[in-house]
Design an enzyme around this catalytic site. Structure first.
Site, PDB file in Angstrom:
ATOM      1  N   HIS A  19       0.840  -1.211   0.000  1.00 41.83           N
ATOM      2  CA  HIS A  19       0.000   0.000   0.000  1.00 41.83           C
ATOM      3  C   HIS A  19       0.872   1.258   0.000  1.00 41.83           C
ATOM      4  CE1 HIS A  19      -2.998  -2.663   2.390  1.00 41.83           C
ATOM      5  NE2 HIS A  19      -3.559  -2.458   1.207  1.00 41.83           N
ATOM      6  N   LYS A  43     -17.763  -6.091   8.690  1.00 40.22           N
ATOM      7  CA  LYS A  43     -16.538  -6.876   8.503  1.00 40.22           C
ATOM      8  C   LYS A  43     -15.718  -6.843   9.791  1.00 40.22           C
ATOM      9  CE  LYS A  43     -12.947  -7.174   4.943  1.00 40.22           C
ATOM     10  NZ  LYS A  43     -12.413  -6.495   3.766  1.00 40.22           N
ATOM     11  N   ARG A  94      -2.388  -6.572  -8.112  1.00 41.84           N
ATOM     12  CA  ARG A  94      -1.203  -7.391  -7.847  1.00 41.84           C
ATOM     13  C   ARG A  94      -1.069  -8.522  -8.844  1.00 41.84           C
ATOM     14  NH1 ARG A  94      -3.170  -8.201  -1.885  1.00 41.84           N
ATOM     15  NH2 ARG A  94      -4.972  -8.497  -3.217  1.00 41.84           N
ATOM     16  N   SER A 132      -3.167  -7.794   3.352  1.00 37.66           N
ATOM     17  CA  SER A 132      -3.345  -7.569   4.790  1.00 37.66           C
ATOM     18  C   SER A 132      -3.694  -8.873   5.500  1.00 37.66           C
ATOM     19  CB  SER A 132      -4.451  -6.542   5.029  1.00 37.66           C
ATOM     20  OG  SER A 132      -4.089  -5.312   4.452  1.00 37.66           O
TER      21      SER A 132
HETATM   22  O1  PNS Z   1      -9.157  -3.062   0.679  1.00 32.20           O
HETATM   23  P1  PNS Z   1     -10.465  -3.560   0.153  1.00 32.20           P
HETATM   24  O2  PNS Z   1     -11.244  -4.239   1.261  1.00 32.20           O
HETATM   25  O3  PNS Z   1     -10.323  -4.413  -1.074  1.00 32.20           O
HETATM   26  O4  PNS Z   1     -11.301  -2.240  -0.301  1.00 32.20           O
HETATM   27  C1  PNS Z   1     -12.602  -2.357  -0.826  1.00 32.20           C
HETATM   28  C2  PNS Z   1     -13.269  -0.972  -0.964  1.00 32.20           C
HETATM   29  C3  PNS Z   1     -13.230  -0.213   0.331  1.00 32.20           C
HETATM   30  C4  PNS Z   1     -12.546  -0.183  -2.046  1.00 32.20           C
HETATM   31  C5  PNS Z   1     -14.737  -1.228  -1.438  1.00 32.20           C
HETATM   32  O5  PNS Z   1     -15.300  -2.195  -0.612  1.00 32.20           O
HETATM   33  C6  PNS Z   1     -15.604   0.020  -1.414  1.00 32.20           C
HETATM   34  O6  PNS Z   1     -15.385   0.946  -2.170  1.00 32.20           O
HETATM   35  N1  PNS Z   1     -16.607   0.033  -0.533  1.00 32.20           N
HETATM   36  C7  PNS Z   1     -17.533   1.126  -0.396  1.00 32.20           C
HETATM   37  C8  PNS Z   1     -18.952   0.704  -0.768  1.00 32.20           C
HETATM   38  C9  PNS Z   1     -19.236   0.929  -2.241  1.00 32.20           C
HETATM   39  O7  PNS Z   1     -19.096   2.009  -2.773  1.00 32.20           O
HETATM   40  N2  PNS Z   1     -19.689  -0.155  -2.931  1.00 32.20           N
HETATM   41  C10 PNS Z   1     -20.087  -0.096  -4.320  1.00 32.20           C
HETATM   42  C11 PNS Z   1     -18.941   0.011  -5.286  1.00 32.20           C
HETATM   43  S1  PNS Z   1     -18.230  -1.515  -5.647  1.00 32.20           S
END
Ligand code: PNS
Length: 173
Positions: A19, A43, A94, A132
């Site tokens: 990150h 979560k 990745r 993570s």
């Molecule tokens: O590190 P992660 O867990 O892969 O991140 C995921 C994240 C936070 C980018 C994604 O879950 C997110 O944007 N959540 C917010 C909810 C949202 O907007 N959902 C609809 C779009 S997919």
């Protein structure tokens, strides 16, 4: 010229060197980068959102050039992007296995707001396999994380996981 703001969203539970590498790669590309930590009650996380914000703020520090802000958000990412005045989402890719999930999110975000563009970036090769969840698993099983997580994360992993890890080791004896 208008300010180029990008948002780098994620769970960051915890942030690791992959990150951080991406954040550094963004600095020359944008005027302002908002690292956005998702508040997701559903979560189960190891670190609280406040702790994650504190760690990331400690690590990204002040540098000349791109301003890096660290915020939390809940609800839709596109709504948060409106709030901070950003149109660009940065996500790390990745491996091929990331692609489907990332592509789905990018398309959904574009559907929700056609002005939003997702920029995929590749981290340094040595972080290609880093996540993570692997960081937490390897630490809790006593593996060496040298070079994969920054010191403040290692210190907090010790605080959170070492009591459990040593209990498990005692049980296994
Ligand atoms: O590190 P992660 O867990 O892969 O991140 C995921 C994240 C936070 C980018 C994604 O879950 C997110 O944007 N959540 C917010 C909810 C949202 O907007 N959902 C609809 C779009 S997919």
């Amino acid at each position: 010229m208008s300010e180029r703001t990008a948002v780098y969203p994620g769970s960051f539970d915890p942030i690791h060197n992959g990150h951080l590498d991406l954040i550094e790669r963004c600095r020359p590309m944008y005027d302002r980068l908002v690292v956005a930590v998702l508040r997701n009650e559903a979560k189960r996380a190891l670190f609280s959102v406040d702790e994650r914000l504190e760690i990331i703020r400690e690590l990204v520090g002040e540098r000349r050039g791109c301003v890096v802000e660290v915020e939390s958000f809940s609800g839709l990412l596109v709504d948060f992007m409106d709030e901070v005045g950003a149109r660009i989402v940065v996500r790390g890719l990745r491996a091929v296995t990331d692609f489907e999930y990332e592509f789905q999110m990018a398309m959904m975000n574009r559907r929700l707001n056609p002005r939003v563009e997702t920029v995929f970036m590749a981290p340094k090769e040595e972080y290609n396999y880093l996540s993570s969840s692997l960081v937490k698993e390897v630490f809790s099983l006593g593996g060496d994380l040298t070079g994969l997580v920054p010191d403040p994360v290692l210190a907090r992993l010790r605080r959170h996981l070492e009591p459990h890890a040593s209990k498990a080791a005692r049980r296994a004896e």
